[in-house]
Structures are given as C-alpha cells and as structure tokens.
Design an enzyme around this catalytic site. Structure first.
Site, PDB file in Angstrom:
ATOM      1  N   GLY A  44      19.866   9.717  -6.698  1.00 18.08           N
ATOM      2  CA  GLY A  44      19.003   8.630  -7.179  1.00 18.08           C
ATOM      3  C   GLY A  44      18.356   7.768  -6.116  1.00 18.08           C
ATOM      4  O   GLY A  44      17.269   7.231  -6.333  1.00 18.08           O
ATOM      5  N   GLU A  99      22.072   2.417  -2.500  1.00 13.95           N
ATOM      6  CA  GLU A  99      22.140   2.935  -3.868  1.00 13.95           C
ATOM      7  C   GLU A  99      20.885   2.549  -4.642  1.00 13.95           C
ATOM      8  O   GLU A  99      20.275   1.519  -4.356  1.00 13.95           O
ATOM      9  CB  GLU A  99      23.351   2.327  -4.601  1.00 13.95           C
ATOM     10  N   ASP A 100      20.549   3.358  -5.613  1.00 21.46           N
ATOM     11  CA  ASP A 100      19.443   2.982  -6.495  1.00 21.46           C
ATOM     12  C   ASP A 100      19.910   2.003  -7.563  1.00 21.46           C
ATOM     13  O   ASP A 100      19.213   1.051  -7.886  1.00 21.46           O
ATOM     14  CB  ASP A 100      18.812   4.223  -7.153  1.00 21.46           C
ATOM     15  N   ASP A 103      26.017   0.086 -11.579  1.00 23.63           N
ATOM     16  CA  ASP A 103      26.185  -0.050 -13.022  1.00 23.63           C
ATOM     17  C   ASP A 103      27.643  -0.433 -13.308  1.00 23.63           C
ATOM     18  O   ASP A 103      28.042  -1.582 -13.110  1.00 23.63           O
ATOM     19  CB  ASP A 103      25.775   1.298 -13.633  1.00 23.63           C
ATOM     20  N   LYS A 131      23.145  -4.041 -12.411  1.00 17.79           N
ATOM     21  CA  LYS A 131      23.386  -4.396 -13.819  1.00 17.79           C
ATOM     22  C   LYS A 131      24.766  -5.034 -13.901  1.00 17.79           C
ATOM     23  O   LYS A 131      25.734  -4.367 -14.319  1.00 17.79           O
ATOM     24  CB  LYS A 131      23.398  -3.130 -14.687  1.00 17.79           C
ATOM     25  N   PHE A 152      18.038   1.230 -20.421  1.00 16.41           N
ATOM     26  CA  PHE A 152      18.063   2.518 -19.721  1.00 16.41           C
ATOM     27  C   PHE A 152      16.763   2.682 -18.947  1.00 16.41           C
ATOM     28  O   PHE A 152      15.695   2.822 -19.523  1.00 16.41           O
ATOM     29  CB  PHE A 152      18.280   3.691 -20.683  1.00 16.41           C
ATOM     30  N   ASP A 159      16.798   8.889 -12.864  1.00 21.19           N
ATOM     31  CA  ASP A 159      16.492   9.952 -13.813  1.00 21.19           C
ATOM     32  C   ASP A 159      17.099   9.703 -15.189  1.00 21.19           C
ATOM     33  O   ASP A 159      17.999   8.887 -15.359  1.00 21.19           O
ATOM     34  CB  ASP A 159      17.062  11.274 -13.310  1.00 21.19           C
ATOM     35  N   ARG A 165      12.292  11.105 -12.122  1.00 19.38           N
ATOM     36  CA  ARG A 165      12.581  10.528 -10.806  1.00 19.38           C
ATOM     37  C   ARG A 165      11.303  10.231 -10.025  1.00 19.38           C
ATOM     38  O   ARG A 165      11.277   9.334  -9.184  1.00 19.38           O
ATOM     39  CB  ARG A 165      13.442  11.501  -9.982  1.00 19.38           C
TER      40      ARG A 165
HETATM   41  C1  PRP Z   1      23.808   6.853 -10.586  1.00 16.93           C
HETATM   42  C2  PRP Z   1      23.450   5.982  -9.402  1.00 16.93           C
HETATM   43  C3  PRP Z   1      24.788   5.555  -8.879  1.00 16.93           C
HETATM   44  C4  PRP Z   1      25.672   5.540 -10.107  1.00 16.93           C
HETATM   45  C5  PRP Z   1      25.868   4.121 -10.542  1.00 16.93           C
HETATM   46  O1  PRP Z   1      24.061   8.142 -10.135  1.00 16.93           O
HETATM   47  O2  PRP Z   1      22.703   6.675  -8.445  1.00 16.93           O
HETATM   48  O3  PRP Z   1      25.297   6.466  -7.921  1.00 16.93           O
HETATM   49  O4  PRP Z   1      24.985   6.264 -11.138  1.00 16.93           O
HETATM   50  O5  PRP Z   1      26.652   4.061 -11.697  1.00 16.93           O
HETATM   51  P1  PRP Z   1      28.115   3.455 -11.699  1.00 16.93           P
HETATM   52  O6  PRP Z   1      28.043   2.110 -11.033  1.00 16.93           O
HETATM   53  O7  PRP Z   1      28.406   3.345 -13.177  1.00 16.93           O
HETATM   54  O8  PRP Z   1      29.035   4.382 -10.992  1.00 16.93           O
HETATM   55  P2  PRP Z   1      24.171   9.426 -11.094  1.00 16.93           P
HETATM   56  O9  PRP Z   1      25.600   9.794 -11.281  1.00 16.93           O
HETATM   57  O10 PRP Z   1      23.339   9.183 -12.315  1.00 16.93           O
HETATM   58  O11 PRP Z   1      23.534  10.570 -10.199  1.00 16.93           O
HETATM   59  P3  PRP Z   1      22.107  10.637  -9.472  1.00 16.93           P
HETATM   60  O12 PRP Z   1      22.152   9.679  -8.303  1.00 16.93           O
HETATM   61  O13 PRP Z   1      22.008  12.065  -9.038  1.00 16.93           O
HETATM   62  O14 PRP Z   1      21.039  10.250 -10.465  1.00 16.93           O
END
Ligand code: PRP
Length: 182
Positions: A44, A99-100, A103, A131, A152, A159, A165
């Site tokens: 991400g 990080e993107d 959450d 968030k 969302f 994504d 993306r």
């Molecule tokens: C997303 C994002 C973080 C994570 C955050 O990755 O890039 O790594 O979720 O969520 P959390 O705080 O609840 O752990 P994802 O697993 O969707 O993979 P991606 O980066 O390949 O999109």
C-alpha cells in the site's frame, strides 16, 4: 474524472502533494545531520514512499518489506506474515517506517516487535492516513498526514481487492462495491 466506484474524493492530488511536502519538511528538520533509513511497508505505501522520500532533503536510504494480513475483505484478521524481508541490516540505524494507513494497529504492533529486536538506534512511524477510532493495539504514529474517519478508502496506493491503487487521489469507495462481493 472520478472512478465510478468512488463515492467522493477525500483528498485531491494537490492536497496530498502539499501535505506530503509538509511532512517532508518536518522530517528534514527533525533528522538534520542524520541519515534516516525509510522502510516502506508494501504494498500500500509504494506511492506515498516515492513522494515522501523526494520531499525529504536529507541523505536517506530506502528499504522495503512486503507484509500481509491474512484474510481478504475489508477487515484485517490480526495475523501478520512477512512475505519479503528487508534487504539491509538496520542495526544502529534511525528507522522511519512508512505506511499508507494505520487502522487496527495490528500490522505495526507486530512489525515494531520484529524490528526492535534487530537493534536500530531509533524507530518512528510515518503514516499518510490514520484511523484512530479503529485502533485495537497500542500504536501511535509520530508523523500523520491525515486523520480520517472510518470509511473505506482507496487510491494513492490503497486498494480494495488489489484494485484502485493507481487512482491519483484518495477517495471513499461506494459500499455497493464491497457489499456485493463480501
Ligand atoms: C494495509 C496497510 C497497512 C495495514 C494497516 O495493508 O498498508 O499495512 O493494512 O492495517 P492495520 O493497522 O489494521 O494492521 P494490507 O494488509 O491491506 O496490504 P497492502 O499494503 O498490500 O494493501
């Protein structure tokens, strides 16, 4: 032209660019005289990483990890897997994890433990989106681009089911898109 699956644009390209420039200036000032190592948590963060590193006026190095939560859909399952590890040693380095989105905090809670054990000099977290109301683990970012509500979102690296993306803005996905697939 907005993608038809996007309900509304949350941050335009211009808004992203100007906020990332501010983050870059802040990091440049905070790490003056040092050579931080920026660690991008893929996938991400790839677009944010590219723009953030170019907004930092320091002699930085970059490295990449591929991390994935188990499970598909819109909710992280809490289990984390390292699919590709860093290429370089981080011992004695000043790390900035990029990080993107932050959450639940599960991904970084796990990752911080793994990285701390490798004895870097320091670790800070820089996330484009935060968030905080979704947090279940005690993780706080040191640099936050935008604090956002629990919607969302997709685009600018983020994504849904590996799509969207490449949208140049961050937008809220229409619920009908994931309600029809979950
Ligand atoms: C997303 C994002 C973080 C994570 C955050 O990755 O890039 O790594 O979720 O969520 P959390 O705080 O609840 O752990 P994802 O697993 O969707 O993979 P991606 O980066 O390949 O999109």
């Amino acid at each position: 032209m907005i993608h038809p699956d996007v309900e509304r644009v949350l941050y335009t390209e211009d808004e992203l660019r100007s906020r990332i420039a501010e983050l870059g200036r802040q990091i440049t000032a905070d790490y003056a005289g040092r050579r931080p190592m920026l660690v991008s948590v893929l996938r991400g963060s790839y677009i944010f990483m590219a723009d953030l590193t170019r907004a930092i006026g320091l002699d930085v190095t970059v490295d990449f990890m591929v991390v994935s939560s188990y499970g598909a859909g819109t909710v992280s399952s809490g289990q984390v897997e390292i699919k590709k590890d860093l290429s370089d040693s981080i011992e004695g380095r000043d790390l900035i994890i990029v990080e993107d989105i932050l959450d639940s905090g599960n991904t970084l809670y796990y990752l911080m433990d793994v990285l701390r054990a490798r004895k870097p000099a320091s670790i800070r977290i820089c996330t484009l989106m935060d968030k905080p109301e979704r947090r279940t683990k005690p993780i706080t970012a040191d640099y936050v681009g935008f604090t956002i509500p629990d919607a969302f979102i997709v685009g600018y690296g983020l994504d849904y089911d590996e799509r969207y993306r490449n949208l140049p803005y961050v937008g809220v996905l229409r619920p009908s898109v994931y309600e029809s697939q979950d």
